[in-house]
Design an enzyme around this catalytic site. Structure first.
Site, PDB file in Angstrom:
ATOM      1  N   CYS A 138     -12.673 -10.708   7.733  1.00 34.32           N
ATOM      2  CA  CYS A 138     -14.024 -11.111   7.327  1.00 34.32           C
ATOM      3  C   CYS A 138     -14.830 -10.573   6.174  1.00 34.32           C
ATOM      4  O   CYS A 138     -15.887 -10.896   5.792  1.00 34.32           O
ATOM      5  CB  CYS A 138     -14.720 -10.830   8.602  1.00 34.32           C
ATOM      6  SG  CYS A 138     -15.381  -9.331   8.864  1.00 34.32           S
ATOM      7  N   CYS A 177     -16.024  -8.693  13.085  1.00 34.04           N
ATOM      8  CA  CYS A 177     -15.070  -9.813  13.647  1.00 34.04           C
ATOM      9  C   CYS A 177     -14.093  -9.399  14.770  1.00 34.04           C
ATOM     10  O   CYS A 177     -13.339 -10.442  15.444  1.00 34.04           O
ATOM     11  CB  CYS A 177     -14.531 -10.656  12.711  1.00 34.04           C
ATOM     12  SG  CYS A 177     -12.951  -9.522  11.835  1.00 34.04           S
ATOM     13  N   GLU A 187      -1.248  -1.198  -5.894  1.00 34.01           N
ATOM     14  CA  GLU A 187      -2.448  -0.318  -6.420  1.00 34.01           C
ATOM     15  C   GLU A 187      -1.996   0.442  -7.715  1.00 34.01           C
ATOM     16  O   GLU A 187      -1.138   1.034  -7.535  1.00 34.01           O
ATOM     17  CB  GLU A 187      -2.923   0.224  -5.255  1.00 34.01           C
ATOM     18  CG  GLU A 187      -1.764   1.535  -4.669  1.00 34.01           C
ATOM     19  CD  GLU A 187      -2.455   1.959  -3.209  1.00 34.01           C
ATOM     20  OE1 GLU A 187      -3.390   2.492  -3.351  1.00 34.01           O
ATOM     21  OE2 GLU A 187      -1.532   1.761  -2.622  1.00 34.01           O
ATOM     22  N   CYS A 225     -12.297  -5.140   5.813  1.00 37.46           N
ATOM     23  CA  CYS A 225     -11.438  -5.824   6.828  1.00 37.46           C
ATOM     24  C   CYS A 225     -10.980  -7.052   6.081  1.00 37.46           C
ATOM     25  O   CYS A 225     -11.836  -7.694   5.512  1.00 37.46           O
ATOM     26  CB  CYS A 225     -12.292  -6.388   7.933  1.00 37.46           C
ATOM     27  SG  CYS A 225     -11.777  -7.576   8.831  1.00 37.46           S
ATOM     28  N   ASP A 251       0.924  -1.172  -0.203  1.00 36.89           N
ATOM     29  CA  ASP A 251       0.144   0.173   0.114  1.00 36.89           C
ATOM     30  C   ASP A 251       0.979   1.230  -0.080  1.00 36.89           C
ATOM     31  O   ASP A 251       1.888   1.218   0.904  1.00 36.89           O
ATOM     32  CB  ASP A 251      -0.730   0.061   1.286  1.00 36.89           C
ATOM     33  CG  ASP A 251      -1.748   1.172   1.408  1.00 36.89           C
ATOM     34  OD1 ASP A 251      -2.631   1.325   0.587  1.00 36.89           O
ATOM     35  OD2 ASP A 251      -1.441   1.916   2.276  1.00 36.89           O
ATOM     36  N   ASP A 253      -2.707   0.484   7.096  1.00 37.59           N
ATOM     37  CA  ASP A 253      -2.086   0.456   5.842  1.00 37.59           C
ATOM     38  C   ASP A 253      -1.764  -0.978   5.636  1.00 37.59           C
ATOM     39  O   ASP A 253      -1.506  -1.537   4.443  1.00 37.59           O
ATOM     40  CB  ASP A 253      -0.883   1.191   5.836  1.00 37.59           C
ATOM     41  CG  ASP A 253      -1.214   2.604   5.875  1.00 37.59           C
ATOM     42  OD1 ASP A 253      -2.252   3.170   5.350  1.00 37.59           O
ATOM     43  OD2 ASP A 253      -0.325   3.675   6.259  1.00 37.59           O
ATOM     44  N   CYS A 291     -12.241  -4.061  13.773  1.00 38.67           N
ATOM     45  CA  CYS A 291     -13.368  -4.407  12.837  1.00 38.67           C
ATOM     46  C   CYS A 291     -14.669  -4.498  13.452  1.00 38.67           C
ATOM     47  O   CYS A 291     -14.413  -5.442  14.516  1.00 38.67           O
ATOM     48  CB  CYS A 291     -13.038  -5.625  11.910  1.00 38.67           C
ATOM     49  SG  CYS A 291     -14.601  -6.231  11.158  1.00 38.67           S
TER      50      CYS A 291
HETATM   51 ZN   LIG Z   1     -13.586  -8.020  10.199  1.00 41.81          ZN
END
Ligand SMILES: [Zn+2]
Length: 250
Positions: free
Chosen positions: A192, A216, A137, A189, A43, A223, A213
């Site tokens: 999950c 989860c 990216e 995330c 990233d 990053d 998150c």
């Molecule tokens: Zn998650």
């Protein structure tokens, strides 16, 4: 047998001469790197130069900041000399002090350019050497130009040049380099798949360097999580049917 195909001679404003030879041979000059069974996504961000999916961070080069003040000072002297020559009706070509100062400025510019190129070559070859697959990216879709400070730092650190280096180094050394659309790589995330900004949660802002998150409960370094999503997107891209426009270099 090695033949010399072309010879290019360049004369830079700093006064230096460069000779480059384009050599041709039936045998490849570079041997491919051996397989390492290791992959990486990274990233690009303003906190540091880049963050890898394995958590490794490369800090931004400092060369520009340190030399910038010096460059500004020498450039001020240059324009002062230009004004004076004009006022006194002397052509710039024959005004010695102006020409002397012009050379100092050109040398400083060349130094910054060389330091940047050296840094980018070192980073790109390390990424290629240590990983069979490298995913980054694609900056076109990053849409960062809206933010002026961010846009400035893009040109500053040379991310675009880094990607160009990876594009040609991957095939040269038998590696695969993939560019992916960075959309949602920060907000999703990696554990999950929950996306921030949905189900009444707030989108992460540039200030949120770390987050948990809500779904989860996994804690993320922003990053690092994005880099893992970028690597995953690279796999998705590789699973697609290859076309001429595939952002894959191998
Ligand atoms: Zn998650």
């Amino acid at each position: 047998m090695v033949r010399i195909a072309t010879v290019t001679i360049k004369h830079y404003p700093s006064g230096k001469w460069f000779v480059s030879l384009l050599l041709k041979s039936d045998q490849p000059f570079n041997s491919k790197f051996p397989k390492v069974d290791c992959e990486v996504g990274f990233d690009l961000n303003t906190e540091n130069f880049l963050t890898q999916s394995d958590g490794k961070v490369v800090s931004s080069p400092r060369y520009y900041r340190t030399i910038k003040d010096k460059l500004a000072k020498e450039q001020r002297i240059l324009s002062r000399r230009q004004r004076r020559a004009k006022k006194e009706g002397r052509p710039l070509k024959t005004s010695k002090n102006y020409q002397k100062q012009k050379l100092i400025v050109a040398k400083l510019h060349e130094k910054v350019r060389n330091q940047r190129t050296d840094f980018l070559h070192k980073i790109s070859i390390a990424l290629i050497k240590n990983h069979d697959l490298v995913v980054a990216e694609n900056l076109k879709s990053k849409n960062m130009l809206k933010n002026h400070a961010l846009a400035m730092s893009i040109s500053d650190v040379g991310w675009r040049t880094l990607l160009t280096f990876l594009e040609y180094k991957a095939p040269k050394y038998g590696r695969t380099f993939v560019e992916v659309n960075p959309a949602y790589t920060t907000q999703t995330c990696n554990d999950c798949g929950f996306r921030m900004g949905t189900e009444e949660t707030k989108k992460l802002t540039l200030k949120d360097r770390a987050w948990t998150c809500p779904k989860c409960k996994v804690f993320h370094i922003r990053d690092h999580n994005a880099a893992k999503n970028i690597l995953d997107k690279g796999h998705t891209e590789l699973a697609k049917t290859l076309t001429e426009n595939s952002p894959i270099y191998k």
